[in-house]
Design a protein around this motif. Structure first.
Motif, PDB file in Angstrom:
ATOM      1  N   THR A  92       0.837  -1.199   0.000  1.00 16.81           N
ATOM      2  CA  THR A  92       0.000   0.000   0.000  1.00 16.81           C
ATOM      3  C   THR A  92       0.869   1.246   0.000  1.00 16.81           C
ATOM      4  N   ALA A  93       0.643   2.111  -0.996  1.00 16.52           N
ATOM      5  CA  ALA A  93       1.458   3.318  -1.144  1.00 16.52           C
ATOM      6  C   ALA A  93       0.949   4.110  -2.344  1.00 16.52           C
ATOM      7  N   VAL A  94       1.487   5.310  -2.478  1.00 13.64           N
ATOM      8  CA  VAL A  94       1.322   6.060  -3.724  1.00 13.64           C
ATOM      9  C   VAL A  94       2.494   5.687  -4.619  1.00 13.64           C
ATOM     10  N   TYR A  95       2.161   5.207  -5.810  1.00 10.72           N
ATOM     11  CA  TYR A  95       3.181   4.775  -6.768  1.00 10.72           C
ATOM     12  C   TYR A  95       3.377   5.857  -7.819  1.00 10.72           C
ATOM     13  N   SER A  96       4.629   6.218  -8.029  1.00 10.44           N
ATOM     14  CA  SER A  96       4.962   7.243  -9.014  1.00 10.44           C
ATOM     15  C   SER A  96       6.010   6.715  -9.977  1.00 10.44           C
ATOM     16  N   CYS A  97       5.975   7.230 -11.195  1.00  9.69           N
ATOM     17  CA  CYS A  97       7.021   6.875 -12.152  1.00  9.69           C
ATOM     18  C   CYS A  97       7.900   8.100 -12.402  1.00  9.69           C
ATOM     19  N   GLY A  98       9.162   7.801 -12.650  1.00 10.37           N
ATOM     20  CA  GLY A  98      10.123   8.848 -12.948  1.00 10.37           C
ATOM     21  C   GLY A  98      10.847   8.527 -14.236  1.00 10.37           C
ATOM     22  N   LEU A  99      11.273   9.547 -14.938  1.00 17.42           N
ATOM     23  CA  LEU A  99      11.930   9.382 -16.232  1.00 17.42           C
ATOM     24  C   LEU A  99      13.342   9.947 -16.183  1.00 17.42           C
ATOM     25  N   GLN A 100      14.294   9.101 -16.524  1.00 16.08           N
ATOM     26  CA  GLN A 100      15.688   9.525 -16.654  1.00 16.08           C
ATOM     27  C   GLN A 100      16.035   9.474 -18.134  1.00 16.08           C
ATOM     28  N   PRO A 101      16.122  10.621 -18.779  1.00 18.37           N
ATOM     29  CA  PRO A 101      16.421  10.620 -20.208  1.00 18.37           C
ATOM     30  C   PRO A 101      17.734   9.912 -20.511  1.00 18.37           C
ATOM     31  N   PHE A 102      17.786   9.297 -21.678  1.00 16.32           N
ATOM     32  CA  PHE A 102      18.950   8.545 -22.130  1.00 16.32           C
ATOM     33  C   PHE A 102      20.216   9.377 -22.021  1.00 16.32           C
ATOM     34  N   ARG A 103      21.266   8.795 -21.434  1.00 13.35           N
ATOM     35  CA  ARG A 103      22.579   9.417 -21.259  1.00 13.35           C
ATOM     36  C   ARG A 103      22.557  10.612 -20.315  1.00 13.35           C
ATOM     37  N   SER A 104      21.538  10.739 -19.496  1.00 11.44           N
ATOM     38  CA  SER A 104      21.526  11.780 -18.475  1.00 11.44           C
ATOM     39  C   SER A 104      21.589  11.127 -17.102  1.00 11.44           C
ATOM     40  N   VAL A 105      21.753  11.922 -16.091  1.00 10.50           N
ATOM     41  CA  VAL A 105      21.868  11.411 -14.730  1.00 10.50           C
ATOM     42  C   VAL A 105      20.688  11.910 -13.915  1.00 10.50           C
ATOM     43  N   GLY A 106      20.044  11.014 -13.239  1.00 10.32           N
ATOM     44  CA  GLY A 106      18.933  11.397 -12.388  1.00 10.32           C
ATOM     45  C   GLY A 106      17.603  11.425 -13.110  1.00 10.32           C
ATOM     46  N   TYR A 107      16.572  11.361 -12.331  1.00  8.07           N
ATOM     47  CA  TYR A 107      15.212  11.401 -12.875  1.00  8.07           C
ATOM     48  C   TYR A 107      14.801  12.862 -13.062  1.00  8.07           C
ATOM     49  N   ALA A 108      14.530  13.227 -14.289  1.00  3.99           N
ATOM     50  CA  ALA A 108      14.232  14.620 -14.606  1.00  3.99           C
ATOM     51  C   ALA A 108      12.731  14.928 -14.580  1.00  3.99           C
ATOM     52  N   TYR A 109      11.935  13.889 -14.738  1.00  2.00           N
ATOM     53  CA  TYR A 109      10.489  14.095 -14.833  1.00  2.00           C
ATOM     54  C   TYR A 109       9.776  13.073 -13.939  1.00  2.00           C
ATOM     55  N   TRP A 110       8.660  13.526 -13.370  1.00  2.00           N
ATOM     56  CA  TRP A 110       7.881  12.673 -12.469  1.00  2.00           C
ATOM     57  C   TRP A 110       6.397  12.802 -12.771  1.00  2.00           C
ATOM     58  N   GLY A 111       5.690  11.720 -12.539  1.00  2.00           N
ATOM     59  CA  GLY A 111       4.241  11.779 -12.622  1.00  2.00           C
ATOM     60  C   GLY A 111       3.652  12.177 -11.279  1.00  2.00           C
ATOM     61  N   GLN A 112       2.346  12.271 -11.254  1.00  2.00           N
ATOM     62  CA  GLN A 112       1.669  12.755 -10.046  1.00  2.00           C
ATOM     63  C   GLN A 112       1.396  11.634  -9.054  1.00  2.00           C
ATOM     64  N   GLY A 113       1.478  10.392  -9.508  1.00  5.82           N
ATOM     65  CA  GLY A 113       1.288   9.259  -8.622  1.00  5.82           C
ATOM     66  C   GLY A 113      -0.112   8.671  -8.693  1.00  5.82           C
ATOM     67  N   THR A 114      -0.205   7.401  -8.333  1.00  7.83           N
ATOM     68  CA  THR A 114      -1.489   6.720  -8.262  1.00  7.83           C
ATOM     69  C   THR A 114      -1.522   5.888  -6.981  1.00  7.83           C
ATOM     70  N   GLN A 115      -2.635   5.918  -6.302  1.00  8.81           N
ATOM     71  CA  GLN A 115      -2.749   5.255  -5.003  1.00  8.81           C
ATOM     72  C   GLN A 115      -3.067   3.779  -5.183  1.00  8.81           C
ATOM     73  N   VAL A 116      -2.321   2.959  -4.494  1.00  8.95           N
ATOM     74  CA  VAL A 116      -2.603   1.531  -4.421  1.00  8.95           C
ATOM     75  C   VAL A 116      -2.842   1.187  -2.952  1.00  8.95           C
ATOM     76  N   THR A 117      -3.993   0.604  -2.695  1.00 11.46           N
ATOM     77  CA  THR A 117      -4.336   0.202  -1.339  1.00 11.46           C
ATOM     78  C   THR A 117      -4.666  -1.285  -1.345  1.00 11.46           C
ATOM     79  N   VAL A 118      -3.962  -2.027  -0.510  1.00  9.82           N
ATOM     80  CA  VAL A 118      -4.160  -3.468  -0.438  1.00  9.82           C
ATOM     81  C   VAL A 118      -4.741  -3.806   0.927  1.00  9.82           C
ATOM     82  N   SER A 119      -5.926  -4.380   0.908  1.00 11.11           N
ATOM     83  CA  SER A 119      -6.570  -4.765   2.161  1.00 11.11           C
ATOM     84  C   SER A 119      -6.231  -6.218   2.491  1.00 11.11           C
ATOM     85  N   SER A 120      -6.189  -6.509   3.773  1.00  7.42           N
ATOM     86  CA  SER A 120      -5.845  -7.875   4.207  1.00  7.42           C
ATOM     87  C   SER A 120      -7.081  -8.751   4.326  1.00  7.42           C
TER      88      SER A 120
END
Length: 120
Positions: A92-120
């Motif tokens: 359970t968490a907010v999942y986000s993706c990040g983009l590291q452009p080819f031949r660059s260092v670090g994630y330059a772009y991020w999405g806003q995230g999507t919530q995943v909730t797992v109930s037991s």
């Protein structure tokens, strides 16, 4: 302008599966590194998985999700997916993706995230 949009989150039960999508616009990401990260309430953001390009695709997974999650990309859709199987309440968490452009260092772009909730 590069944009990342995550989707596919929701409320599921432990043991279920779901697939998250990270759709990119403004840039072709077929040769870029895309990573998935998650942040649970009160915790630091943590690495989940990433897909890189060096010849073929290279895949990395956090130990906590190895064997349960699968990262992939669809170049025709300019999208990276995270298939989550046998989910656990601790996923359970907010999942986000990040983009590291080819031949660059670090994630330059991020999405806003999507919530995943797992109930037991």
């Amino acid at each position: 302008q590069v944009q990342l949009v995550e989707s596919g989150g929701g409320l599921v039960q432990a043991g279920d599966s779901l697939t998250l999508s990270c759709a990119a616009s403004g840039r072709t990401i077929s040769n870029d590194t895309v990573g998935w990260f998650r942040q649970a309430p009160g915790k630091e953001r943590e690495f989940v998985s990433r897909i890189s390009r060096s010849g073929g695709n290279i895949y990395y997974y956090a130990q906590s999700v190895k064997g349960r999650f699968t990262i992939s990309r669809d170049n025709a859709k300019n999208t990276v997916f995270l298939q989550m199987d046998t989910v656990k309440p601790e996923d359970t968490a907010v999942y986000s993706c990040g983009l590291q452009p080819f031949r660059s260092v670090g994630y330059a772009y991020w999405g806003q995230g999507t919530q995943v909730t797992v109930s037991s």
